[in-house]
Every structure is written in C-alpha cells, then in structure tokens.
Scaffold this motif. Structure first.
Motif, PDB file in Angstrom:
ATOM      1  N   THR A 146       0.586  -1.153   0.573  1.00  0.00           N
ATOM      2  CA  THR A 146      -0.339   0.095   0.119  1.00  0.00           C
ATOM      3  C   THR A 146       0.994   0.971  -0.355  1.00  0.00           C
ATOM      4  O   THR A 146       0.927   1.968  -0.761  1.00  0.00           O
ATOM      5  N   GLN A 147       1.986   1.238   0.918  1.00  0.00           N
ATOM      6  CA  GLN A 147       2.681   2.356   1.063  1.00  0.00           C
ATOM      7  C   GLN A 147       3.806   2.579  -0.281  1.00  0.00           C
ATOM      8  O   GLN A 147       3.787   3.935  -0.655  1.00  0.00           O
ATOM      9  N   GLU A 148       3.777   1.398  -1.414  1.00  0.00           N
ATOM     10  CA  GLU A 148       4.338   1.281  -2.210  1.00  0.00           C
ATOM     11  C   GLU A 148       3.201   2.385  -3.526  1.00  0.00           C
ATOM     12  O   GLU A 148       3.901   2.612  -4.477  1.00  0.00           O
ATOM     13  N   SER A 158      -6.841   5.483 -11.586  1.00  0.00           N
ATOM     14  CA  SER A 158      -7.802   3.640 -11.925  1.00  0.00           C
ATOM     15  C   SER A 158      -6.604   3.079 -11.283  1.00  0.00           C
ATOM     16  O   SER A 158      -5.608   2.943 -11.943  1.00  0.00           O
ATOM     17  N   LEU A 159      -6.894   2.085 -10.232  1.00  0.00           N
ATOM     18  CA  LEU A 159      -6.029   1.311 -10.346  1.00  0.00           C
ATOM     19  C   LEU A 159      -6.608  -0.117 -10.555  1.00  0.00           C
ATOM     20  O   LEU A 159      -8.185  -0.316 -10.635  1.00  0.00           O
ATOM     21  N   ALA A 198      -7.701  -2.804  -2.845  1.00  0.00           N
ATOM     22  CA  ALA A 198      -8.755  -2.317  -1.930  1.00  0.00           C
ATOM     23  C   ALA A 198      -8.299  -1.078  -1.102  1.00  0.00           C
ATOM     24  O   ALA A 198      -8.859  -0.252  -0.386  1.00  0.00           O
ATOM     25  N   LEU A 199      -7.208  -1.927  -0.705  1.00  0.00           N
ATOM     26  CA  LEU A 199      -6.577  -1.170   0.832  1.00  0.00           C
ATOM     27  C   LEU A 199      -6.726   0.177   0.369  1.00  0.00           C
ATOM     28  O   LEU A 199      -6.131   1.159   0.841  1.00  0.00           O
ATOM     29  N   VAL A 200      -5.802   0.459  -1.133  1.00  0.00           N
ATOM     30  CA  VAL A 200      -5.423   1.629  -1.331  1.00  0.00           C
ATOM     31  C   VAL A 200      -6.610   2.560  -1.512  1.00  0.00           C
ATOM     32  O   VAL A 200      -6.820   3.971  -1.147  1.00  0.00           O
ATOM     33  N   GLY A 249     -15.555  -2.225   3.277  1.00  0.00           N
ATOM     34  CA  GLY A 249     -15.817  -1.895   2.372  1.00  0.00           C
ATOM     35  C   GLY A 249     -15.086  -1.234   0.736  1.00  0.00           C
ATOM     36  O   GLY A 249     -13.921  -0.352   1.345  1.00  0.00           O
ATOM     37  N   ILE A 250     -15.615  -0.872   0.155  1.00  0.00           N
ATOM     38  CA  ILE A 250     -15.025   0.306  -0.751  1.00  0.00           C
ATOM     39  C   ILE A 250     -16.466   1.128  -1.820  1.00  0.00           C
ATOM     40  O   ILE A 250     -17.363   0.606  -2.117  1.00  0.00           O
TER      41      ILE A 250
END
Length: 406
Positions: free
Chosen positions: A192-194, A243-244, A255-257, A286-287
């Motif tokens: 996530t940090q990356e 966009s991920l 999802a975490l990002v 959730g998202i």
C-alpha cells in the motif's frame, strides 16, 4: 533431463510465450522499465507510441528503429523457477523470447494527455507478468504503470541498491486465515505504501514536467530513457485521478489503497481479489464512493475463500458491478496462461480446460476500460456467453455457487 532440454528448445523454436498478434484498442504500445526515484519501486510502463509495431511496417518494409528487449529479465526467470520449483533452465525461454512491444520508443504526442492506471501484481508476479493485459489496456489510450512490489510476495524484485528479493515462503505450519493475516499483513502494508508513494511522485512530477525533444538517435540509452520518462509524465492526465487495477493479492492491495483515500482515485478494478488476506475490519469497510468493478474467474467462484470476497463486495457501494467468466482459472488473467502450448497450459491449470488463448485478457481489458470511462460494458455479440454477471445478493457463501442474473 533429455526430455526437459528438448522441451526448452522446442518452446524457443516455436516462439513461446505466444503473444496476441493484435492489441484490443486503437493505439500501438511501447514499454519502459524504470525506477523513477530511489524511494520508489521499479515498474514497467506501457504507453501509446507513434508508429506501428511488429516485424514489418504497413508498407511491408522492415522496421529497424525499434528495440525489443527480452520478455523476462534473467533474474525474474530465476525467481519464477525458484517459486515453481522448476528444473533450472527450463524457463529460460522466457528471457530468450523478445517482447513484442517496442522498448524505449517515444510516446505518441498526437493526444494532449493520457489517463493514468496503476497495476498491482499478484503472488509470484513481477513487472512483466501481466504484459498482455497491461498492453491491451494501454492500447485504448492509457499510461499503465505496472509496479514491482518489494515485499517478498513476488517472484523477483530488484532493490535500488542492486539486491535481489525473491519470493518469501511461509513456514510449514497448517494453512489458516490467521496464518495468512499474520504473514501477509505486513506485506500488504508495504505494498500500500509503495502504491501511494508512486501516486505522490506522479502527481508531483506531472505538475512540473514538460515535453522534451525526442532524442532517439542518441546512443546514450540512459539519457534517452530519462527524456522518455519526462515525456511520458508530461503526457499524463491526472485531473480525473488514478485508476487502480490489481490481480489476486494485487487486487487486495488496491482495495486497501482505495479505502485509505489518500489520493484522488477515479476507479478500482479487482481481478480475482484475494480478500482472504484482508482483515475483517477491511472487509466490513468495503470500498465506498469509488466506482468498483470485480471480475472473477470460474475457479474463484468455487473457492473456499469466496466468502471474504462476498463480504467485501456486500459492504461496497458499487457491489452490483461484478462479473464472472465461465471456464477460466485464476491464472487466466496473467501472461502465464500463454507461456506453453495449449495442451500443457490446460493440464497445468494456467488456462481453463477449453479456454482459448488471448480471449480472456482482451475481454478483461475491454471491461476495465469501459469501467474506467464509466461506460456500460457490452459483450461482443459473437461471444455473448463469455462473461456473466455475478449476483452476490443471492449467492450463498457457504456453497460458493455462482448465481446468474436473468
């Protein structure tokens, strides 16, 4: 050993992996492997290029100005061999084959700007592992950054100081959700940090980047790549956010990002998300307020870990945009689906029992692009049964049986 040696020679002779001869969008695509800053992970960038690619130009003349790098780096091949416990040398055909996408070619400047997509690979992945999917998406007029995570979940990653990171095996204790959360949790935090560091860098650099003259005739490749990177960033469109896209562990990462909302996000596309690696808190959150697309392989709909996928989707605001592809397997989204002849790919569960080559990836790319553009995706009439909508509202998690909408 004689059989394995002969197989390797045959794979090289018959030019495996087999890449699709055409891209799904209207643009041709180039690639660039780069570490944009010492505090960032490496990545492979896929972007629209000026000229046609291939062995011949449109008028039949040989294209001599393109450089085609090896498809896989040798250290990535070593990492994949270690992960799969394959006999040393068998996978060397991955680095013997050239990538079909020109390397280091200047970005097409006919468009004023191109939206940005960040891609996160799954377990045992690397920056090359999803070349066909990422290039198909880029061919629709996008710049795709395929990150290579350095958390030890990939088959290989190189650090800024030249060290090699290979896949970290979990211990021999019995497999369980608690074990997964404990072992993969720190990896997800690092991933996530990356991703977020990459987003910050792109936002900062695109604000100040200006296009420079193409210096492709210069023999200094390093200097050319610096100029090319500046031109790619100068062509990036960031007004609508990022966009991920991610596959498996990469989908869980994205999802975490998305949940953190630290940077502007346009959309999220999850391919076979490995939600088993997410905490209950993450699943319950959730998202929300971000357009979400979920595409499941046939095999993933029958996984014992499907309940965690359903839980995340139930708690997401756009949970009705979920699809599944009959006859596919978890690896259908990755390049490995096309590494071997069909009879081997089917037997090794790299492709579904009757799944044709290239169709899944081109279809998934089309679905992701439609989602990013916030358009309703429509199936090809000749392949209308290829993709089915997945109705999570009527799916019983304990049976893990897909239910189709009428």
């Amino acid at each position: 050993m004689l059989v394995l040696s002969s197989l390797k020679k045959l794979l090289v002779l018959f030019q495996y992996p087999r890449f699709s001869p055409t891209l799904q969008g209207g643009d041709n695509v180039g690639t660039l492997k780069v570490r944009m800053s010492p505090d960032l992970v490496g990545c492979q960038i896929y972007y629209p290029i000026k000229k046609k690619f291939g062995r011949n130009s449109g008028d039949g003349e040989q294209q001599k100005d393109y450089v085609h790098e090896p498809y896989f780096r040798e250290k990535a091949v070593k990492g994949m061999s270690n992960y799969t416990r394959t006999t040393e040398g068998l996978l060397d055909f991955l680095s013997a084959q050239k990538s079909p996408y020109p390397y280091g070619t200047d970005i097409d400047g006919s468009e004023s700007s191109y939206p940005i997509i960040l891609f996160s690979h799954g377990i045992a992945g690397c920056m090359e592992m999803y070349s066909q999917l990422c290039s198909n998406i880029a061919s629709h007029g996008y710049i795709v950054f395929a990150l290579e995570h350095e958390d030890g979940s990939g088959c290989y990653a190189g650090t800024v100081d030249g060290k090699s990171i290979y896949y970290k095996q979990p211990d021999d204790t019995p497999y369980s959700r608690e074990k997964v959360l404990q072992f993969r949790g720190p990896m997800l935090t690092q991933r996530t940090q990356e991703v977020e560091r990459m987003m910050k860098y792109i936002l900062d650099e695109t604000a100040s980047s200006k296009k420079e003259d193409d210096n492709s005739n210069n023999n200094n490749n390093e200097e050319n790549n610096v100029i090319l990177l500046k031109n790619i960033l100068a062509a990036a469109k960031i007004e609508d956010g990022f966009s991920l896209v991610g596959h498996s562990f990469g989908a869980a990462t994205m999802a975490l990002v998305a949940q953190r909302k630290s940077f502007p996000i346009n959309s999220v596309s999850m391919l076979d998300p490995w939600c088993f690696s997410l905490t209950d808190s993450n699943l319950n959150e959730g998202i929300t307020n971000i357009p979400l697309l979920t595409i499941l392989s046939d095999a993933w709909t029958r996984s014992k870990e499907l309940p965690q996928v359903i839980k995340l989707l139930e708690n997401s605001s756009c949970n009705n945009n979920c699809w599944w592809i009959p006859g596919t397997v978890h690896q259908s989204f990755a390049d490995s689906a096309n590494w071997f002849p069909s009879f081997l790919a089917h037997r090794m569960y790299m492709r579904g029992p009757s799944e044709p080559r290239h169709v899944t990836m081109s279809t998934v790319a089309s679905m992701c692009v439609s989602h990013i553009q916030q358009k309703k995706w429509t199936a090809d009439p000749t392949k209308e049964d290829l993709v089915q909508q997945y109705d999570i509202a009527h799916t019983k998690a304990e049976s893990a049986t897909p239910v189709l909408k009428e």
